[in-house]
Structure formats: C-alpha cells, structure tokens
Design a protein around this motif. Sequence first.
Motif, PDB file in Angstrom:
ATOM      1  N   ARG A  12       0.815  -1.216   0.000  1.00 27.07           N
ATOM      2  CA  ARG A  12       0.000   0.000   0.000  1.00 27.07           C
ATOM      3  C   ARG A  12       0.854   1.275   0.000  1.00 27.07           C
ATOM      4  N   HIS A  15      -0.709   4.087  -1.900  1.00 30.96           N
ATOM      5  CA  HIS A  15      -1.937   4.540  -1.251  1.00 30.96           C
ATOM      6  C   HIS A  15      -1.622   5.381  -0.016  1.00 30.96           C
ATOM      7  N   PHE A  19      -2.952   9.274   0.043  1.00 31.41           N
ATOM      8  CA  PHE A  19      -4.017   9.729   0.942  1.00 31.41           C
ATOM      9  C   PHE A  19      -3.512  10.580   2.099  1.00 31.41           C
ATOM     10  N   TYR A  27     -12.354   8.850   6.566  1.00 28.90           N
ATOM     11  CA  TYR A  27     -13.663   8.464   6.032  1.00 28.90           C
ATOM     12  C   TYR A  27     -14.275   7.420   6.963  1.00 28.90           C
ATOM     13  N   HIS A 187      -7.472   7.111   5.708  1.00 26.81           N
ATOM     14  CA  HIS A 187      -7.388   6.341   4.467  1.00 26.81           C
ATOM     15  C   HIS A 187      -5.949   6.017   4.054  1.00 26.81           C
ATOM     16  N   VAL A 190      -5.849   2.645   6.246  1.00 26.74           N
ATOM     17  CA  VAL A 190      -6.911   1.640   6.241  1.00 26.74           C
ATOM     18  C   VAL A 190      -7.811   1.829   5.028  1.00 26.74           C
ATOM     19  N   ASP A 191      -8.014   0.752   4.266  1.00 26.76           N
ATOM     20  CA  ASP A 191      -8.922   0.769   3.132  1.00 26.76           C
ATOM     21  C   ASP A 191     -10.243   0.102   3.518  1.00 26.76           C
ATOM     22  N   GLY A 192     -11.184   0.135   2.588  1.00 26.79           N
ATOM     23  CA  GLY A 192     -12.494  -0.441   2.846  1.00 26.79           C
ATOM     24  C   GLY A 192     -12.435  -1.932   3.144  1.00 26.79           C
ATOM     25  N   HIS A 194     -10.194  -3.494   4.680  1.00 28.63           N
ATOM     26  CA  HIS A 194      -9.721  -3.677   6.048  1.00 28.63           C
ATOM     27  C   HIS A 194     -10.838  -3.421   7.057  1.00 28.63           C
TER      28      HIS A 194
END
Length: 210
Positions: A12, A15, A19, A27, A187, A190-192, A194
């Motif tokens: 990641r 990412h 972010f 989020y 974000h 941590v992504d969705g 996760h």
Amino acid sequence: MRQKFDTSTWARKAHFEFFRKFEDPVYGVCVTIDCTEAYKFVKEKSVSFYLYTLYNALAAANSFEPFKLRIEGGDAFIYDRIDAASTIGRADGTFGFSYIDYNPSFEKYIEAAKIEVERVQARNDLELADRDNIIRFSSLPWIDFTSLSHARMFSVGKEDSCPSISFGKMTEKDGKRTMPMSVHVHHALVDGIHIGQYVDCFQELMNKGF
C-alpha cells in the motif's frame, strides 16, 4: 511500545503516500451488528454490555495490523498494543473521557475498566491524554443511527490518524437484537477491505463470549 513501520516494501505504499496528503483523509462507514448472543451472554454473566462490546472491539483491533498503525511526524508506526479512549456518561447528562487499557484477560480488563469508569464519573472535567495508541470510542444509546460524523480540529497542526468507533441504540425485532456501529479511519492506513475484515472479526467475537 511502537516501532517504525517499513512502508518502502508495503503493498500500500502508493496509497499511503497519496491519501496522507489529503486535507481530510478520514472516512467512515456505518454497519449493523447482531447483538443477540452478546446480550444473552452479558445478562448471564452480569457484566456491562458496553464494556463487553469495548473489549471485543479492542481485541479485534489488537489482532489486526491496519488498526495498530499510526502516522507520526510523517512516518508510519505500528504499536504493540491499542487501548481505548472512551466517552463515559455521567449522572448530570454530561460525559467524561476515560482511558481503558486492553488486556487479553477479560477478567483483568473488566476489573480495571470498572475502576476507570467510576473515576471518570466522579469528576466534572475533560481529561485529554497525549497518546496515539488509542481508538476513540463513543456511545449514542439513544439513537439508532444510519450515518454519523465527528467533530474535528484541523488547527492543532498534528496529524490525527487514530480510528474512531461509535455504537448506537440497541433495538429488538422478532427476537433479534441489533446495534448500529460507525467506524472512521485514516485512508492512508486503512482501506475499505480492512474495515470489512475488522467488522467481521468483531462480530465473531461478539457472538462467542469468553
């Protein structure tokens, strides 16, 4: 204790770098938790439903790497233990901030948690702790919410990457008890997927008791 997290080989990495540049990288999602078995369990054991819920939320976080990561000084760090910073209601309708340490032993955790709850309820101020190895918890037992936002302070100059988790009103229908839960995360860490994995782990723990 914490140690620097190596982002150079992290899947990641892109990412994380993308972010963390956002002005508002936090989020959140709201989900419904089945509390049927958990409610039966706490009634049988005569323990606080909220403290039991908090314990399971911490147990899930402490077994799950993304929820143990924090951003400090632009770098990522991973903590070996994540504790709770939770609102505690008072008799006058206000609330205080408690700091409840996680312990794998539920008996030791609940003993210390009860002492901390009583200590906070006896005060009338807001104690702020300068700690990053926490998840901020709150409870809105009056509201069966379907969405939730948080007050945030952007002027302090410190990047806040601690997750925030809130629990709502438990309702019963056809013998099944449910409760809304909101999870807000940074974000860059941590992504969705996760959050989904975390919620599944939490639900399993709520169902099985200790």
